[in-house]
Design an enzyme around this catalytic site. Structure first.
Site, PDB file in Angstrom:
ATOM      1  N   GLY A 150       2.604  -0.464   0.708  1.00 41.54           N
ATOM      2  CA  GLY A 150       2.216  -1.924   1.188  1.00 41.54           C
ATOM      3  C   GLY A 150       1.340  -2.262   0.050  1.00 41.54           C
ATOM      4  O   GLY A 150       0.363  -2.868   0.502  1.00 41.54           O
ATOM      5  N   SER A 153       1.712  -4.831  -2.053  1.00 47.33           N
ATOM      6  CA  SER A 153       2.079  -5.838  -2.633  1.00 47.33           C
ATOM      7  C   SER A 153       1.012  -7.005  -2.201  1.00 47.33           C
ATOM      8  O   SER A 153       1.071  -8.317  -2.832  1.00 47.33           O
ATOM      9  CB  SER A 153       3.490  -6.304  -2.499  1.00 47.33           C
ATOM     10  OG  SER A 153       3.701  -6.622  -0.985  1.00 47.33           O
ATOM     11  N   ASP A 177      10.540   0.325   3.834  1.00 54.45           N
ATOM     12  CA  ASP A 177      10.054  -0.114   5.242  1.00 54.45           C
ATOM     13  C   ASP A 177       9.491   1.256   5.918  1.00 54.45           C
ATOM     14  O   ASP A 177      10.226   2.114   6.265  1.00 54.45           O
ATOM     15  CB  ASP A 177      11.408  -0.513   6.051  1.00 54.45           C
ATOM     16  CG  ASP A 177      10.880  -0.917   7.502  1.00 54.45           C
ATOM     17  OD1 ASP A 177      10.020  -0.812   7.615  1.00 54.45           O
ATOM     18  OD2 ASP A 177      11.695  -1.510   8.027  1.00 54.45           O
ATOM     19  N   VAL A 178       8.087   1.257   6.081  1.00 55.34           N
ATOM     20  CA  VAL A 178       7.546   2.535   6.513  1.00 55.34           C
ATOM     21  C   VAL A 178       7.905   2.769   8.100  1.00 55.34           C
ATOM     22  O   VAL A 178       7.842   4.065   8.560  1.00 55.34           O
ATOM     23  CB  VAL A 178       5.967   2.595   6.438  1.00 55.34           C
ATOM     24  CG1 VAL A 178       5.621   2.595   4.801  1.00 55.34           C
ATOM     25  CG2 VAL A 178       5.538   1.466   6.930  1.00 55.34           C
ATOM     26  N   ASN A 204      -0.821   3.141   3.273  1.00 53.94           N
ATOM     27  CA  ASN A 204      -1.758   1.894   3.607  1.00 53.94           C
ATOM     28  C   ASN A 204      -0.918   1.088   4.404  1.00 53.94           C
ATOM     29  O   ASN A 204      -1.519   0.136   5.003  1.00 53.94           O
ATOM     30  CB  ASN A 204      -2.176   1.157   2.298  1.00 53.94           C
ATOM     31  CG  ASN A 204      -2.584  -0.261   2.568  1.00 53.94           C
ATOM     32  OD1 ASN A 204      -3.562  -0.594   2.940  1.00 53.94           O
ATOM     33  ND2 ASN A 204      -1.666  -1.068   2.217  1.00 53.94           N
ATOM     34  N   TYR A 210      -2.816  -0.211  18.900  1.00 50.80           N
ATOM     35  CA  TYR A 210      -2.964  -0.248  17.367  1.00 50.80           C
ATOM     36  C   TYR A 210      -4.147   0.845  17.214  1.00 50.80           C
ATOM     37  O   TYR A 210      -3.871   1.842  16.365  1.00 50.80           O
ATOM     38  CB  TYR A 210      -3.582  -1.354  16.982  1.00 50.80           C
ATOM     39  CG  TYR A 210      -3.818  -1.443  15.403  1.00 50.80           C
ATOM     40  CD1 TYR A 210      -2.938  -1.707  14.564  1.00 50.80           C
ATOM     41  CD2 TYR A 210      -5.121  -1.259  15.130  1.00 50.80           C
ATOM     42  CE1 TYR A 210      -3.348  -1.657  13.150  1.00 50.80           C
ATOM     43  CE2 TYR A 210      -5.673  -1.279  13.725  1.00 50.80           C
ATOM     44  CZ  TYR A 210      -4.876  -1.367  12.881  1.00 50.80           C
ATOM     45  OH  TYR A 210      -5.026  -1.508  11.440  1.00 50.80           O
ATOM     46  N   LYS A 240      -3.951   4.784  15.162  1.00 49.21           N
ATOM     47  CA  LYS A 240      -5.175   5.043  14.034  1.00 49.21           C
ATOM     48  C   LYS A 240      -6.049   6.463  14.396  1.00 49.21           C
ATOM     49  O   LYS A 240      -6.375   7.140  13.500  1.00 49.21           O
ATOM     50  CB  LYS A 240      -5.936   3.831  13.783  1.00 49.21           C
ATOM     51  CG  LYS A 240      -5.450   2.746  13.384  1.00 49.21           C
ATOM     52  CD  LYS A 240      -4.670   2.978  11.874  1.00 49.21           C
ATOM     53  CE  LYS A 240      -4.075   1.882  11.011  1.00 49.21           C
ATOM     54  NZ  LYS A 240      -3.301   2.204   9.854  1.00 49.21           N
TER      55      LYS A 240
END
Length: 257
Positions: free
Chosen positions: A15, A17, A66-67, A99, A162, A166
């Site tokens: 990620g 970009s 594509d993770v 990331n 989410y 994490k």
């Protein structure tokens, strides 16, 4: 054992970009790293980052990934191997920064199984099996930096699923540090606080009320900006932090202390 002290380090950032990943890529390049960055769909955006890194005198390559699609990890590893051979005449890279991610805001009560599965695939299953797949290409003495969130420590409504992912990443990092220490690979977690980016629809950046709330709950008196995180990533991957492993480092400006 290969170490990362006698050559230019190569950092692979998923990620890379846009958002925090882009900033981290640029900060690492400023610090002297070459970069492999991944993007999911916007090749032109990724190429702009490559050109910016190259303009600063470092080398960079952008690769699609594509993770959330673990079936593609072996093919991606083959692309990394090819890039290392053709661009650097090397067989290994030094730093992996997991990331890439997305934000889904939904209350616990309203979270759907499809949303949950999407978050699992991108934020937990993805980093687990991507790192596993890339292990043969990571140099002994290298580093892995996983990205968590302040939301794994404090709780705000709407982020239950989410934050669960994490929390899992933080546990995974400790296990990786324990198991990969024999190869001299250090593994840590960086946990950003609320940052002004387009993540999650750009709410922290664009919603004045939310931004003000974050600032009021932060010791440093403001919401974070990408430079706060990119600089921390570069610092954690610098040679001076080689003895740091198995740790969670929150970079939130002191949010909810």
């Amino acid at each position: 054992m290969n170490t990362t002290t006698n050559h230019t380090p190569i950092s692979l950032i998923t990620g890379g970009s846009r958002g925090l990943g882009r900033n981290a890529a640029l900060k690492l390049a400023e610090q002297g790293s070459d970069v492999i960055l991944t993007y999911r769909s916007n090749a032109a955006e990724a190429q702009e980052v490559v050109q910016q890194i190259e303009a600063g005198g470092r080398r960079a390559v952008a690769l699609p990934l594509d993770v959330g699609h673990s079936q593609g990890f072996k093919a991606f590893a083959d692309q990394v191997k090819t890039a290392l051979a053709t661009t650097w005449q090397r067989e290994r890279f030094d730093h992996l920064v997991n990331n890439a991610g997305i934000g889904i805001h939904a209350s616990f009560e309203a979270t759907t199984e499809a949303q949950f599965d999407t978050l699992v695939n991108i934020h937990l299953k993805g980093p687990f099996f991507l790192t596993q797949t890339l292990l043969p290409l990571i140099a002994d003495g290298g580093r892995i930096l996983n990205v968590s969130s302040g939301l794994a420590r404090f709780s705000l409504p709407g982020y239950a699923a989410y934050a669960v992912m994490k929390g899992g990443i933080e546990v995974l990092s400790r296990y990786q540090a324990k198991e990969l220490g024999a190869r001299g690979i250090a593994v840590n977690t960086i946990a950003p606080g609320a940052i002004e980016t387009d993540f999650g629809g750009g709410a922290v950046r664009d919603n004045a009320e939310l931004n003000s709330f974050v600032a009021s709950q932060t010791a440093m008196g403001r919401a974070g900006v990408p430079d706060d995180i990119g600089g921390a990533v570069a610092s954690l991957l610098s040679p001076g932090n080689r003895w740091l492993t198995g740790q969670r480092i929150e970079v939130s400006g002191g949010m909810f202390l």
